[in-house]
Scaffold this motif. Structure first.
Motif, mmCIF file in Angstrom:
data_model
loop_
_atom_site.group_PDB
_atom_site.id
_atom_site.type_symbol
_atom_site.label_atom_id
_atom_site.label_comp_id
_atom_site.label_asym_id
_atom_site.label_seq_id
_atom_site.Cartn_x
_atom_site.Cartn_y
_atom_site.Cartn_z
ATOM 1 N N TYR A 1 41.920 -68.469 107.721
ATOM 2 C CA TYR A 1 41.411 -69.390 108.856
ATOM 3 C C TYR A 1 39.930 -69.988 108.545
ATOM 4 O O TYR A 1 39.653 -71.108 109.595
ATOM 5 C CB TYR A 1 41.561 -67.860 109.958
ATOM 6 N N GLY A 2 39.121 -69.679 107.549
ATOM 7 C CA GLY A 2 37.878 -69.640 107.548
ATOM 8 C C GLY A 2 37.357 -69.732 109.027
ATOM 9 O O GLY A 2 36.262 -70.882 109.093
ATOM 10 N N ASN A 3 36.817 -69.623 109.363
ATOM 11 C CA ASN A 3 36.504 -68.843 110.754
ATOM 12 C C ASN A 3 35.867 -67.114 110.769
ATOM 13 O O ASN A 3 36.993 -65.860 110.359
ATOM 14 C CB ASN A 3 37.958 -69.190 111.632
ATOM 15 N N GLN A 4 35.015 -67.147 111.081
ATOM 16 C CA GLN A 4 34.343 -65.300 110.704
ATOM 17 C C GLN A 4 35.043 -65.063 111.587
ATOM 18 O O GLN A 4 34.430 -63.843 111.665
ATOM 19 C CB GLN A 4 32.566 -65.800 111.371
ATOM 20 N N SER A 5 35.217 -65.381 112.992
ATOM 21 C CA SER A 5 35.548 -64.412 113.742
ATOM 22 C C SER A 5 36.573 -64.120 113.435
ATOM 23 O O SER A 5 37.875 -62.946 113.969
ATOM 24 C CB SER A 5 35.379 -64.961 115.241
ATOM 25 N N ARG A 6 37.851 -64.520 112.457
ATOM 26 C CA ARG A 6 38.805 -64.459 112.553
ATOM 27 C C ARG A 6 38.865 -63.948 110.908
ATOM 28 O O ARG A 6 38.666 -64.520 109.710
ATOM 29 C CB ARG A 6 40.281 -65.264 112.436
ATOM 30 N N GLN A 7 39.779 -62.984 110.909
ATOM 31 C CA GLN A 7 39.671 -62.268 109.412
ATOM 32 C C GLN A 7 40.639 -62.646 108.694
ATOM 33 O O GLN A 7 41.703 -62.693 108.541
ATOM 34 C CB GLN A 7 39.535 -60.253 109.536
ATOM 35 N N ASP A 8 40.449 -63.227 107.617
ATOM 36 C CA ASP A 8 41.298 -63.809 106.323
ATOM 37 C C ASP A 8 42.343 -62.745 105.830
ATOM 38 O O ASP A 8 41.724 -60.930 105.689
ATOM 39 C CB ASP A 8 40.659 -64.518 105.275
#
Length: 546
Positions: A223-230
């Motif tokens: 996701y490239g977003n810290q709020s969403r876990q890859d």
């Protein structure tokens, strides 16, 4: 073990399914009635049985794609045994089903122990013996990889009554090869006089050769977003083709891991494996990993069948995916500013059979001007003008990082394809890659570790490869589907369930392998369907849908 009934069903593409052969064994049915007492459920008529089975397998032509008894998340089917509900007249269980090509083979074995509470399939000898008989009949009717014409198949079906008199008199199968089994040039009929399992229809004669292939598949959702876990996961399969003389030759294959490799988990083995260390089977991804996990070597002694088969499957919790990506889209009037960065991890071999990144765009006009630059590879536009194909070639540059930047205008004269999920800036990149001679877990088979107990020295061929499946990188500037909550247990679904959750599949969620099924706090049902990396040929998939 005895059979109450046997069916051979024709299910050719484009034609209506029909029963080509059926056989009921009245003496076994009498025993079933006496054993079950008041809970006895009679075998239905062939027409009723056919409709019930096709519905259970999701092959009926009914417009009703969702069947509550079959598709509810509380129902946990266990292939190859299915249960048929007889409209208030009880449940027929276990109906064993094998499908190959144009035929579906089914039988109803006699269960001579109490069916309530329902015993595990592994505890029922009649199940394993019933599957063995069906597999033997399947080979007899369809041959070993030889495609029969309709006349050849019809002639073999016609011989089944006399054949069953020999191999399954009064509904009780013999543990011998099926008579009249077709042979190929490399599979001559056995001439040995000692007992041979029914699943092995002959012996091989010729130069001894053993082929072992390890294939690992990686899936990822980034996701490239810290709020969403890859998320990512890896599962592997070990496939063997053993051409070794003898009725029951012994072969041992050993899987090895590097010193810092993650232990293999969720290991499933083929029934031909003769013995196994219990610590191999107890490693599970459901349990919290600890330092005492068995880390190999993993030895699998077995007596191989003639045809290629899947020796075992496993999962592995690797620390990183092979390629980390970043994807950003920005609206600029009628244009989209595209920025992509892909980085190959240093642990992955920098040599691809192929590597491509697909960038689809939905719910927009067709592409007009495409002005993008790449640091490596080349970019093509699909004929439909809604997809960018970035061919990365067979190697990343020395930096192991590639980029794509530019603008795309959507000024085409007609609309491109639509997708209910990918609206606005919700978009993704899908990676397709295959890396020969490597695995992400480091699992491999050394040629010298393959032991064959044969009079002739065999030729050993080993290989391994890494491939991708469902490898997505979502645009970090837009919304993306995300799973939430930690899973508790797995609810398995059959392939027929896909018709019901087709819209859910479009969310392309990739989540860990075990999930809470019912969330009391939100009063919602969360369905987890798992890709069983085990012994079935029909694949399923992981995903969590609310």
């Amino acid at each position: 073990m005895s059979l109450r009934a046997l069916w051979i069903i024709s299910n050719e593409k484009g034609q209506k399914a029909s029963i080509r052969f059926s056989k009921r064994f009245s003496t076994v049915e009498h025993r079933a009635r006496n054993l079950a007492g008041s809970s006895y459920v009679a075998v239905p008529e062939d027409s009723d049985f056919l409709q019930l089975l096709l519905t259970e397998l999701g092959l009926s032509n009914s417009d009703k794609s969702y069947v509550a008894d079959r598709d509810d998340c509380l129902y946990r089917p266990r292939s190859p045994a299915v249960e048929l509900r007889l409209n208030g007249k009880g449940t027929l269980w276990p109906v064993l089903v094998l499908s190959q090509g144009p035929l579906i083979l089914a039988c109803l074995p006699l269960v001579d122990i109490l069916s309530e509470p329902r015993p595990p399939l592994a505890n029922l000898l009649s199940v394993s013996q019933g599957v063995t008989l069906l597999a033997g009949l399947q080979t007899f009717l369809l041959g070993s990889g030889v495609k029969l014409d309709s006349e050849g198949l019809a002639s073999r079906v016609a011989t089944l009554p006399s054949l069953l008199l020999q191999v399954c008199p009064l509904g009780t199968p013999f543990d011998t090869p099926l008579a009249g089994t077709p042979t190929a040039s490399t599979v001559p009929t056995s001439t040995v006089t000692h007992k041979q399992p029914a699943w092995k229809t002959g012996v091989y004669r010729g130069r001894a050769t053993v082929n072992v292939a390890v294939v690992e598949t990686v899936r990822s959702m980034q996701y490239g977003n810290q709020s969403r876990q890859d998320l990512w996961d890896v599962y592997g399969t070990v496939t063997c083709k053993c051409e070794v003389e003898g009725a029951l030759p012994n072969v041992t294959v050993t899987l090895s891991l590097p010193p810092n490799g993650s232990p293999l988990q969720d290991i499933l083995v083929h029934p031909c494996v003769t013995s196994l260390d219990s610590s191999i089977l107890t490693a599970s991804s459901v349990d919290n990993a600890d330092g005492s996990a068995f880390s190999g070597p993993y030895k699998f002694p077995f007596s191989p069948p003639l045809e290629p088969f899947r020796l075992c499957s496993y999962t592995s919790q690797v620390p990183v995916p092979p390629i980390l990506g970043s994807y950003q889209l920005k609206e600029e009037e009628n244009n989209l500013r595209v920025s992509v960065s892909l980085k190959l991890h240093e642990s992955v071999r920098n040599s691809f059979e192929y590597c491509e990144a697909h960038l689809p765009f939905f719910n927009r006009n067709q592409m007009g001007v495409v002005d993008v630059k790449v640091s490596s590879g080349q970019v093509d536009v699909s004929k439909e003008k809604n997809l960018l194909v970035w061919g990365l070639g067979q190697k990343f540059p020395k930096s192991r990082e590639v980029t794509l930047d530019g603008k795309i205008s959507f000024t085409g004269s007609s609309l491109g394809p639509s997708d209910p999920l990918c609206t606005g800036l919700t978009a993704y990149i899908k990676l397709y890659l295959k890396v020969p001679d490597t695995t992400l877990s480091g699992c491999c088979v050394d040629q010298h570790s393959v032991q064959v107990y044969s009079s002739a020295k065999p030729r050993i061929v080993t290989s391994r490869e890494l491939q991708s499946k469902e490898y997505f990188i979502w645009n970090s500037t837009g919304s993306a589907p995300v799973s939430s909550g930690q899973p508790d247990y797995l609810c398995r679904f059959k392939k027929s369930c896909w018709d019901v959750i087709l819209l859910c599949l479009k969310t392309r969620l990739l989540v860990p392998q075990r999930h809470q099924v019912f969330d009391e706090a939100t009063d919602s049902v969360r369905v987890c369907v798992a890709e069983d990396p085990g012994m079935q040929t029909d694949r399923q998939h992981d995903g969590c849908f609310t």
